[in-house]
Every structure is written in C-alpha cells, then in structure tokens.
Write an enzyme that holds these catalytic residues in place. Structure first.
Site, PDB file in Angstrom:
ATOM      1  N   ASN A 193     -10.088   2.771  -0.359  1.00  0.00           N
ATOM      2  CA  ASN A 193      -8.684   2.372  -0.263  1.00  0.00           C
ATOM      3  C   ASN A 193      -8.215   1.908  -1.641  1.00  0.00           C
ATOM      4  O   ASN A 193      -8.671   0.885  -2.145  1.00  0.00           O
ATOM      5  CB  ASN A 193      -8.567   1.241   0.766  1.00  0.00           C
ATOM      6  N   HIS A 213      -2.180   7.060   3.965  1.00  0.00           N
ATOM      7  CA  HIS A 213      -2.806   6.009   3.162  1.00  0.00           C
ATOM      8  C   HIS A 213      -4.259   5.922   3.590  1.00  0.00           C
ATOM      9  O   HIS A 213      -4.560   5.779   4.785  1.00  0.00           O
ATOM     10  CB  HIS A 213      -2.078   4.685   3.407  1.00  0.00           C
ATOM     11  N   CYS A 265       0.796  -1.232   0.000  1.00  0.00           N
ATOM     12  CA  CYS A 265       0.000   0.000   0.000  1.00  0.00           C
ATOM     13  C   CYS A 265       0.828   1.282   0.000  1.00  0.00           C
ATOM     14  O   CYS A 265       0.342   2.325  -0.429  1.00  0.00           O
ATOM     15  CB  CYS A 265      -0.941   0.014   1.204  1.00  0.00           C
TER      16      CYS A 265
END
Length: 312
Positions: free
Chosen positions: A269, A240, A99
């Site tokens: 996300n 994030h 990520c």
C-alpha cells in the site's frame, strides 16, 4: 467527458526492500531530518518531463496530491517547484484526500484543463509513510511502502479523458484511520514519551473494511448507471492497493477474469501513490494500453471513496 490526455508518467519507490508474509515492501530508512519525499517527487517529475521530451517551462500547473505533507507551511507543491522550476512562477497547490489524493487531483485538474485556464499539468502523488507508521501496530505496519508517481496531462480535442468521476465521504469512519498529533488538534509542542503513539498512524482495518464493503459497491453501481456504462465496458480496474482484503470488496463488483490490476503483493500500500504507481506500472507492462477504458477507485481516510472512469 472532460478532455485530457496522458503525455507521460513515471514512478519510484523506497530504497530498501523488505519481505513480509503477504508481500514485498519498499521503504526509506528512518531519519528525523531528511529529503526522501521531495527526492522521490523530484525524481518522478524529472523523469516524466524527460519521457515527454519537454521541460518544466512547458508546464503551466503543478499539483501535488498526498496524504502527508513535507511540512506544514508552505505547500508541498511549492517545495517541489523550488527543486524543478524555481523562478518559473508556475502556479502550485496541494490536494489531500489521503489514499485517493491522485484521483481527486486528476479530477480537479481535468476541470481546470477543460475550462481552458491551463493547458498542461504535472500531477505528482506520493508518501513517505514509513516515517509515521507505528511498528507496534502489526495490523497496519506490514501493509505500507514508500512511493511516488508523476503524470503529465494536457488538454486535447481527442475523445479521451475523464468520462465520469465521483467522490463521497462517510464521516462515521473519520476516526478509523488517522494520525491525531502534529497539528492544531495535538500540537507538536505537546509531544511526550507518554503520548508518542498519538503522532503515529492508527487504523482499525476491520472497521474500514466493513464500511467499504457496504459503500463502495453501491457507489460503483451508481457510477455505472450515471455514466451509461456496464462493468463489461471497462477494460481494466485499478483499485487503491490497500490490503489483501481488496479481493473481498472486488468480488461484489462481479468482474471478469483479467479485469482487475492487483499489485499489492509486489508493492504494498503506497497511500497516495498507490493508484498512480499501479497505473504507471500497468502502462509500462502493457497490461493497460492506449484506447482502454480504466476505472480508478478506492477508499481513503475520512472515510472517503473515489471513483473515476478514464478513457485513455
């Protein structure tokens, strides 16, 4: 400071819009064989080049930072080069810290630009996460969107660039977020209906959050001390966009109102695209401007944590 300047940026997302209880998601329809990921990469790369008013011949390095590669071999960056710069010989490589791959990629590129080896780099991040999330795992299924973002950065003598960067990996969380099947651990040849879930995304969100709550604030505090900064020096913070639990971790940082950029409800996300997509969106909205000092940070599988202070 490692001197680099953002020349241009671009972003895109999945073609289908879905509404969940905690926000909007963008995903591509599932097809076993498809080019969606490379289509996203090509789109954002070409738009970034157009916005910079340059061509691929003006790029001397291509780096792709992603969690899920297009195929095992060759590198995803080579497949992107085939689409936008075939025959140019531009060096390419991939970076994967899941990520936070964009932050890791920018960290690496910043060092290479600072040495003078390269002058202008194209950094692309993005994932086709809709094709490997598990519909049966409700906790994670609603979180994700497909997306990609591209940034063109170049060496500069201006006082802009990477002020500070750090990365930590806490392997006690290595198996809290994973896809076990598909490579040598569990070969594609071993797939069956009985073990099909081993080839899909699996996450224990609560376990990840517990580690993040312990580790990330300490890492952030240490980064501020080592860089000689305080939270008040930071104009904006881009985490994030992992989940609604983002606010729980952020509270520990004692931010001022308006410092945090939170687009989770709007876009979900986006895995490796999450941070660069948010940065690109905030730049176009005017929420982040030239001259701002921005923090990029977040958690990733591994369990990996990244932090970067970027002077724009």
């Amino acid at each position: 400071m490692r001197h680099l300047k953002i020349v241009s940026h671009s972003r895109t997302q999945g073609s289908e819009k879905l509404e969940f209880q905690d926000g909007t998601r963008y995903r591509f329809p599932y097809q076993a064989l498809n080019d969606y990921q490379l289509q996203m990469y090509e789109e954002v790369a070409q738009e970034a080049l157009s916005r910079a008013e340059i061509t691929i011949q003006d790029i001397d390095l291509i780096v792709v930072g992603c969690a899920g590669m297009v195929q095992m071999i060759p590198s995803t960056s080579a497949l992107l080069q085939e689409r936008i710069g075939k025959g140019t010989g531009i060096p390419c490589f991939d970076v994967n810290s899941t990520c936070t791959s964009f932050v890791t990629a920018l960290d690496v590129v910043g060092s290479l630009l600072e040495t003078g080896r390269y002058h202008r780099a194209l950094v692309v991040s993005g994932d086709l996460v809709s094709h490997y999330i598990n519909p049966a795992q409700e906790e994670s299924y609603r979180l994700f969107s497909d997306g990609a973002a591209a940034f063109i950065v170049e060496a500069t003598e201006e006082e802009v660039g990477i002020v500070y960067a750090s990365q930590e990996t806490w392997s006690e969380g290595a198996h809290e977020t994973e896809i076990r099947g598909g490579l040598t651990h569990l070969s594609p040849t071993l797939w069956s209906e009985d073990n099909a879930q081993e080839y899909l995304f699996d996450m224990d969100g609560f376990a990840v959050l517990k580690i993040a709550m312990r580790k990330l604030p300490k890492m952030f505090k240490r980064g501020l001390q080592e860089s000689g900064l305080t939270v008040d020096h930071l104009d904006k913070l881009i985490p994030h966009q992992a989940s609604p639990a983002l606010s729980l971790v952020t509270k520990k940082l004692k931010l001022k109102e308006g410092q945090l950029i939170d687009y989770y409800a709007e876009f979900g996300n986006m895995v490796s695209a999450s941070i660069p997509y948010t940065l690109s969106e905030a730049l176009d909205r005017g929420e982040i401007q030239e001259g701002d000092l921005v923090a990029l940070y977040g958690t990733a599988a591994g369990l990996t944590l990244n932090l970067m202070f970027l002077q724009l």
